[in-house]
Design a protein around this motif. Structure first.
Motif, mmCIF file in Angstrom:
data_model
loop_
_atom_site.group_PDB
_atom_site.id
_atom_site.type_symbol
_atom_site.label_atom_id
_atom_site.label_comp_id
_atom_site.label_asym_id
_atom_site.label_seq_id
_atom_site.Cartn_x
_atom_site.Cartn_y
_atom_site.Cartn_z
ATOM 1 N N SER A 1 0.843 -1.208 0.000
ATOM 2 C CA SER A 1 0.000 0.000 0.000
ATOM 3 C C SER A 1 0.876 1.256 0.000
ATOM 4 O O SER A 1 0.411 2.342 -0.340
ATOM 5 N N GLU A 2 2.160 1.094 0.384
ATOM 6 C CA GLU A 2 3.087 2.229 0.391
ATOM 7 C C GLU A 2 3.577 2.587 -1.024
ATOM 8 O O GLU A 2 4.269 3.589 -1.204
ATOM 9 N N LEU A 3 3.210 1.761 -2.003
ATOM 10 C CA LEU A 3 3.582 2.049 -3.396
ATOM 11 C C LEU A 3 3.066 3.427 -3.829
ATOM 12 O O LEU A 3 3.667 4.090 -4.674
ATOM 13 N N SER B 1 7.363 10.080 11.978
ATOM 14 C CA SER B 1 6.969 8.916 12.798
ATOM 15 C C SER B 1 6.913 7.615 12.009
ATOM 16 O O SER B 1 6.116 6.729 12.312
ATOM 17 N N HIS B 2 7.769 7.480 10.982
ATOM 18 C CA HIS B 2 7.662 6.308 10.117
ATOM 19 C C HIS B 2 9.015 5.797 9.603
ATOM 20 O O HIS B 2 9.458 4.725 10.014
ATOM 21 N N GLY B 3 9.687 6.525 8.734
ATOM 22 C CA GLY B 3 10.925 6.005 8.139
ATOM 23 C C GLY B 3 11.508 6.984 7.146
ATOM 24 O O GLY B 3 11.392 8.196 7.328
ATOM 25 N N VAL C 1 13.408 4.137 -3.144
ATOM 26 C CA VAL C 1 13.656 3.164 -2.069
ATOM 27 C C VAL C 1 13.011 3.684 -0.792
ATOM 28 O O VAL C 1 13.184 4.847 -0.426
ATOM 29 N N HIS C 2 12.252 2.808 -0.120
ATOM 30 C CA HIS C 2 11.671 3.161 1.173
ATOM 31 C C HIS C 2 12.115 2.140 2.215
ATOM 32 O O HIS C 2 12.020 0.936 1.992
ATOM 33 N N ALA C 3 12.626 2.638 3.344
ATOM 34 C CA ALA C 3 13.083 1.749 4.416
ATOM 35 C C ALA C 3 12.857 2.419 5.765
ATOM 36 O O ALA C 3 12.401 3.571 5.826
ATOM 37 N N HIS C 4 13.149 1.663 6.841
ATOM 38 C CA HIS C 4 13.013 2.185 8.197
ATOM 39 C C HIS C 4 14.373 2.077 8.906
ATOM 40 O O HIS C 4 14.480 1.386 9.917
ATOM 41 N N PRO C 5 15.408 2.736 8.405
ATOM 42 C CA PRO C 5 16.718 2.619 9.066
ATOM 43 C C PRO C 5 16.631 3.214 10.473
ATOM 44 O O PRO C 5 16.022 4.278 10.650
HETATM 45 ZN ZN LIG Z 1 7.204 2.028 5.789
#
Ligand SMILES: [Zn+2]
Length: 235
Positions: free
Chosen positions: A74-76, A156-158, A93-97
């Motif tokens: 859904s984050e697409l 509050s996410h990434g 690119v999406h990540a939660h480093p």
């Molecule tokens: Zn995310």
């Protein structure tokens, strides 16, 4: 690059973000724009460290699945918004480093000129305002920053980065997390020294010569000069 090679490269980058601890469990997502209205992306519900090319999903810019057995994340939506706002961008690119996510939760943007290389390659990393996952709120806040930046923190996410190819977008994510990590340590030491405005101006020239666009930190012009890093002033 043909579509199979793109899918293999997405798997390679997925393994990198997983092995580096930039995502936990099935978190994160990667996409590559392969044609005007075609994007290849990672499936939802699968660890990014354990993907195979067959798992990839092909969608159009409206997010409708064109090819693939699995569903996209859904984050697409936020990836697709980046492609709509920036036709020159080919990968997101999406990540939660962990360190970057800590800054995203604390509400602190990465907008200080503390590392010369980060000023050149990364520029300013703002915070896109919080939105409910899966809604248009996140793409709407991302859209505000896409034109003037190469990455951002999602409140509050990434974190999210974008570039002209996938390795470049991945390396921006690495640089973003490295900058967040160093910023965190420097804050612990209690002495956040920033580069001066004149030093930042020099770095901007290098950045322009490299063809990198987007905002950079301003640098500090402090009257007492105490928190400025400028060797010229110490001569
Ligand atoms: Zn995310």
């Amino acid at each position: 690059m043909n579509h199979h090679d793109v899918k293999e490269e997405i798997c390679r980058v997925g393994k990198l973000i997983y092995d580096k601890g930039f995502v936990a469990a099935n978190d994160g997502n990667i996409s590559v724009k392969v044609a005007e209205d075609r994007v290849i992306t990672t499936p939802t519900g699968v660890s990014k460290g354990m993907m195979t090319p067959e798992m990839m999903v092909t969608v159009n810019l409206d997010g409708e699945v064109i090819d693939g057995q699995l569903r996209p994340s859904s984050e697409l939506k936020m990836h697709l918004r980046v492609y709509k706002e920036r036709p020159d961008v080919q990968a997101v690119v999406h990540a939660h480093p962990p360190h970057a996510t800590a800054f995203a939760i604390a509400g602190i943007p990465l907008d200080k000129a503390i590392l010369p290389e980060a000023v050149v390659t990364l520029g300013t990393i703002p915070i896109a305002e919080y939105g409910t996952p899966g809604t248009e709120e996140i793409p709407d806040s991302v859209a505000k920053y896409v034109k003037d930046h190469n990455g951002l923190l999602l409140e509050s996410h990434g974190a999210l980065t974008w570039a002209k190819d996938l390795m470049a977008a991945y390396f921006l994510m690495e640089s973003l997390e490295f900058t967040a990590t160093i910023s965190f340590y420097v804050k612990q030491l209690g002495a956040e020294r920033q580069l001066s405005t004149s030093r930042v101006a020099e770095l901007r020239e290098i950045r322009e010569r490299m063809g990198i666009t987007g905002k950079t930190p301003d640098g500090l012009s402090s009257p007492d000069g105490r928190s400025i890093v400028d060797p010229k002033e110490r001569r």
